[in-house]
Design an enzyme around this catalytic site. Structure first.
Site, short mmCIF file in Angstrom:
data_model
loop_
_atom_site.label_atom_id
_atom_site.label_comp_id
_atom_site.label_asym_id
_atom_site.label_seq_id
_atom_site.Cartn_x
_atom_site.Cartn_y
_atom_site.Cartn_z
N ASN A 9 -66.94 107.99 15.66
CA ASN A 9 -66.45 106.79 14.99
C ASN A 9 -66.73 105.61 15.94
O ASN A 9 -65.99 105.37 16.88
CB ASN A 9 -64.95 106.94 14.73
CG ASN A 9 -64.37 105.77 13.96
OD1 ASN A 9 -65.05 104.79 13.69
ND2 ASN A 9 -63.10 105.87 13.63
N LYS A 16 -65.03 106.46 19.40
CA LYS A 16 -64.08 107.57 19.33
C LYS A 16 -64.86 108.83 18.98
O LYS A 16 -65.82 108.75 18.20
CB LYS A 16 -63.03 107.32 18.23
CG LYS A 16 -62.05 106.23 18.56
CD LYS A 16 -60.93 106.22 17.53
CE LYS A 16 -60.19 104.91 17.61
NZ LYS A 16 -59.77 104.37 16.34
N ARG A 90 -68.86 108.25 11.12
CA ARG A 90 -68.11 107.45 10.18
C ARG A 90 -68.87 106.13 9.99
O ARG A 90 -69.23 105.46 10.95
CB ARG A 90 -66.73 107.16 10.76
CG ARG A 90 -65.90 106.33 9.83
CD ARG A 90 -64.53 106.10 10.39
NE ARG A 90 -63.76 105.32 9.44
CZ ARG A 90 -62.53 104.90 9.66
NH1 ARG A 90 -61.95 105.18 10.80
NH2 ARG A 90 -61.90 104.20 8.77
N HIS A 179 -60.91 103.56 3.46
CA HIS A 179 -60.03 104.71 3.75
C HIS A 179 -60.31 105.90 2.84
O HIS A 179 -59.45 106.78 2.69
CB HIS A 179 -58.53 104.34 3.54
CG HIS A 179 -57.93 103.51 4.63
ND1 HIS A 179 -56.87 102.68 4.40
CD2 HIS A 179 -58.22 103.40 5.94
CE1 HIS A 179 -56.53 102.07 5.52
NE2 HIS A 179 -57.34 102.49 6.47
N HIS A 207 -51.96 105.34 2.37
CA HIS A 207 -52.37 105.42 3.77
C HIS A 207 -51.82 104.18 4.46
O HIS A 207 -52.31 103.07 4.24
CB HIS A 207 -53.91 105.48 3.88
CG HIS A 207 -54.39 105.53 5.30
ND1 HIS A 207 -55.10 106.59 5.81
CD2 HIS A 207 -54.25 104.66 6.33
CE1 HIS A 207 -55.37 106.36 7.09
NE2 HIS A 207 -54.85 105.19 7.42
N GLY A 209 -51.13 102.50 7.93
CA GLY A 209 -51.33 102.45 9.38
C GLY A 209 -51.45 100.99 9.77
O GLY A 209 -50.87 100.13 9.11
N GLY A 211 -54.16 99.37 9.39
CA GLY A 211 -54.72 99.00 8.10
C GLY A 211 -54.07 99.90 7.07
O GLY A 211 -53.83 101.07 7.35
N ARG A 240 -53.04 91.83 8.77
CA ARG A 240 -53.74 91.30 7.59
C ARG A 240 -52.74 90.96 6.49
O ARG A 240 -51.79 91.71 6.26
CB ARG A 240 -54.73 92.33 7.05
CG ARG A 240 -55.87 92.60 8.00
CD ARG A 240 -56.76 93.72 7.49
NE ARG A 240 -56.95 94.72 8.52
CZ ARG A 240 -57.47 95.92 8.31
NH1 ARG A 240 -57.87 96.29 7.11
NH2 ARG A 240 -57.60 96.77 9.30
N GLY A 330 -50.18 106.30 10.38
CA GLY A 330 -49.12 106.26 11.41
C GLY A 330 -47.75 105.93 10.85
O GLY A 330 -46.74 106.53 11.24
N ILE A 331 -47.68 104.97 9.93
CA ILE A 331 -46.38 104.58 9.36
C ILE A 331 -45.95 105.60 8.31
O ILE A 331 -44.81 106.07 8.30
CB ILE A 331 -46.48 103.16 8.73
CG1 ILE A 331 -46.91 102.15 9.79
CG2 ILE A 331 -45.14 102.76 8.10
CD1 ILE A 331 -47.32 100.79 9.22
N GLU A 381 -59.30 112.39 9.52
CA GLU A 381 -60.63 111.96 9.07
C GLU A 381 -61.74 112.69 9.82
O GLU A 381 -62.79 112.96 9.26
CB GLU A 381 -60.75 110.44 9.24
CG GLU A 381 -59.88 109.71 8.21
CD GLU A 381 -59.58 108.26 8.54
OE1 GLU A 381 -60.09 107.40 7.84
OE2 GLU A 381 -58.83 108.02 9.50
P1 ADP Z 1 -54.77 102.87 12.53
O1 ADP Z 1 -54.78 102.21 11.19
O2 ADP Z 1 -55.15 101.94 13.65
O3 ADP Z 1 -55.45 104.22 12.57
P2 ADP Z 1 -52.31 104.40 12.71
O4 ADP Z 1 -52.56 105.19 11.47
O5 ADP Z 1 -52.29 105.12 14.01
O6 ADP Z 1 -53.22 103.14 12.82
O7 ADP Z 1 -50.88 103.68 12.50
C1 ADP Z 1 -50.38 102.79 13.43
C2 ADP Z 1 -49.04 102.29 12.90
O8 ADP Z 1 -48.14 103.40 12.79
C3 ADP Z 1 -48.38 101.27 13.83
O9 ADP Z 1 -47.87 100.19 13.07
C4 ADP Z 1 -47.24 102.06 14.43
O10 ADP Z 1 -46.13 101.25 14.76
C5 ADP Z 1 -46.88 103.00 13.31
N1 ADP Z 1 -46.11 104.13 13.80
C6 ADP Z 1 -46.53 105.12 14.61
N2 ADP Z 1 -45.51 105.96 14.91
C7 ADP Z 1 -44.41 105.46 14.27
C8 ADP Z 1 -43.04 105.86 14.18
N3 ADP Z 1 -42.58 106.93 14.82
N4 ADP Z 1 -42.21 105.10 13.42
C9 ADP Z 1 -42.67 104.01 12.78
N5 ADP Z 1 -43.94 103.59 12.82
C10 ADP Z 1 -44.81 104.30 13.56
#
Ligand code: ADP
Length: 402
Positions: A9, A16, A90, A179, A207, A209, A211, A240, A330-331, A381
């Protein structure tokens, strides 16, 4: 037969990577080279519990790729470069050309470079990554996996913007969506976990994160998605804005004398959770600030959930109902608070969470009697990219060599 696949990536200043064995999906090593182009670039390589990190000058992606392959040999992760059976890249934008991943040929690479006009920040670095690995591993099949490809099943009703027709016809302005690899992966895994064929399911995949995008999936096909011509549109994100009244832009440009580039920075880098909260782009930080009583952080979280709810609602209308709601990123994978806020008071739709399961990030978090399944599934991914190398790169390469 077990194969070793490298998933790459390439970003503007990062590379990555993950080396996997398929079909098992075992990760042999993974890592990232960051700050490429600077004197203090950082190369991080992880193999199981072991981690190596080095800060050094890395001039460009070419050098980064060379260092990566040297490190794989030096740490005896692979015995020789011939041990890599395939490489998956990617690629951000596949335009209307690529409806699936593709074996990289000269023609495919030229088309990826042509599509840079739609993704000027991403496709050129993706293409450069492809060229570099092709030069070092000239006999290894390589496959491009596009963020947009999964959404090529959208019909015109979902992808046309109500602009003068020539903007679509001549300039290719339409919803592409991004995504796609993630939405496809998590929806397939959901069907497996439910023991139901994906063809029988209506799913909304979230999804969430840095983004964020949502995808309405019917019978395994993307029928709508919230990102559009660019990854800027749709729901609110870390930095964004997502969708806003479009006339704000010319108004601000005129009032503050901003250039198109400055407007882009405003929408892409200064808005979203960061813009509203003034605290951070990172959801965890904003959650913490809200807990400590910061009212703008609280408002940012309310807006974030509200826009996702509105999109889910419109997708349920389009799908004619919903069997499962899916959280990833992540979220989506980690924040019980975000999921609770998104699913609050939706009993009338058959959507209700079990608080205990939600707090534990369990795979299924719906209440026992809820009609709609709610799943938390970690996206992967890289695994999807590696599987596409197996499906497309290795089967086609085998056919060619017969
Ligand atoms: P990217 O889109 O860069 O791949 P990720 O999917 O890793 O990002 O998501 C990053 C987001 O996930 C950040 O906003 C981070 O704060 C949030 N996040 C990660 N762990 C937690 C958690 N335990 N609780 C709440 N939010 C989280």
């Amino acid at each position: 037969m077990s194969r070793t696949i490298m998933a790459i990536n390439a970003g503007s200043s990062s590379l990555k990577f993950q080396l996997l064995t398929l079909p098992a999906g075992t990760v042999l090593c993974q890592g990232v080279i960051e700050r490429i182009g600077l004197n203090d670039a950082v190369f991080t390589l992880k193999q199981g519990e072991q981690k190596w990190q080095e800060t050094r000058a890395i001039a460009d992606h070419q050098q980064a790729a060379t260092l990566l392959l040297e490190a794989l040999l030096a740490h005896r992760i692979i015995p020789s470069l011939e041990a890599i059976d395939g490489v998956g890249h990617r690629v951000a934008h596949g335009g209307e050309t690529f409806k699936d991943s593709v074996l990289i040929t000269d023609a495919a690479l030229a088309e990826i470079e042509r599509l840079a006009e739609l993704a000027p920040l991403h496709n050129p670095v993706n293409a450069a990554g492809i060229r570099i690995f092709r030069a070092v591993l000239p006999h290894t099949p390589a496959v491009a996996v596009f963020d947009t490809a999964f959404h090529q099943t959208l019909d015109q009703g979902a992808f046309i913007y109500p602009l003068p027709w020539r903007y679509y016809q001549e300039l290719g302005i339409r919803r592409y969506g991004f995504h796609g690899t993630s939405h496809k992966y998590v929806s397939q895994l959901l069907a497996e976990k439910l023991g139901v064929p994906l063809s029988a399911l209506r799913v909304v995949s979230c999804h969430l994160g840095n983004g964020s995008s949502l995808c309405a999936i019917k019978g395994g096909r993307s029928v709508n998605t919230s990102m559009g011509f660019t990854p800027q549109s749709g729901v609110m994100m870390g930095t964004r804005s997502g969708d806003i009244d479009p006339s704000i832009l010319p108004w601000v440009a005129q009032r503050e004398g901003k250039t198109p580039q400055q407007l882009n920075t405003l929408l892409n880098n200064e808005s979203g959770l960061l813009g509203v909260s003034g605290v951070s782009h990172d959801y965890r930080d904003v959650e913490q600030a809200a807990k400590e009583g910061n009212p703008r952080a609280e408002l940012a979280l309310t807006l974030f959930a509200g826009r996702i709810r509105a999109t889910i609602g419109s997708y349920i209308m389009q799908l004619g109902g919903i069997d499962a709601l899916l959280f990833t990123g992540g979220i989506g994978e980690n924040s019980a608070r975000a999921r609770e806020a998104i699913c609050r008071d939706l009993h009338f739709l058959g959507l209700e969470l079990d608080d205990g399961k939600n707090q534990r990030n369990a795979t299924f978090i719906q209440a026992d009697n809820a009609l709609v399944k709610v799943a938390v599934i970690n996206t992967n991914e890289e695994l999807m990219i590696a599987r596409d190398v197996m499906r497309i790169g290795l089967s086609q390469a085998a056919e060619v060599s017969v």
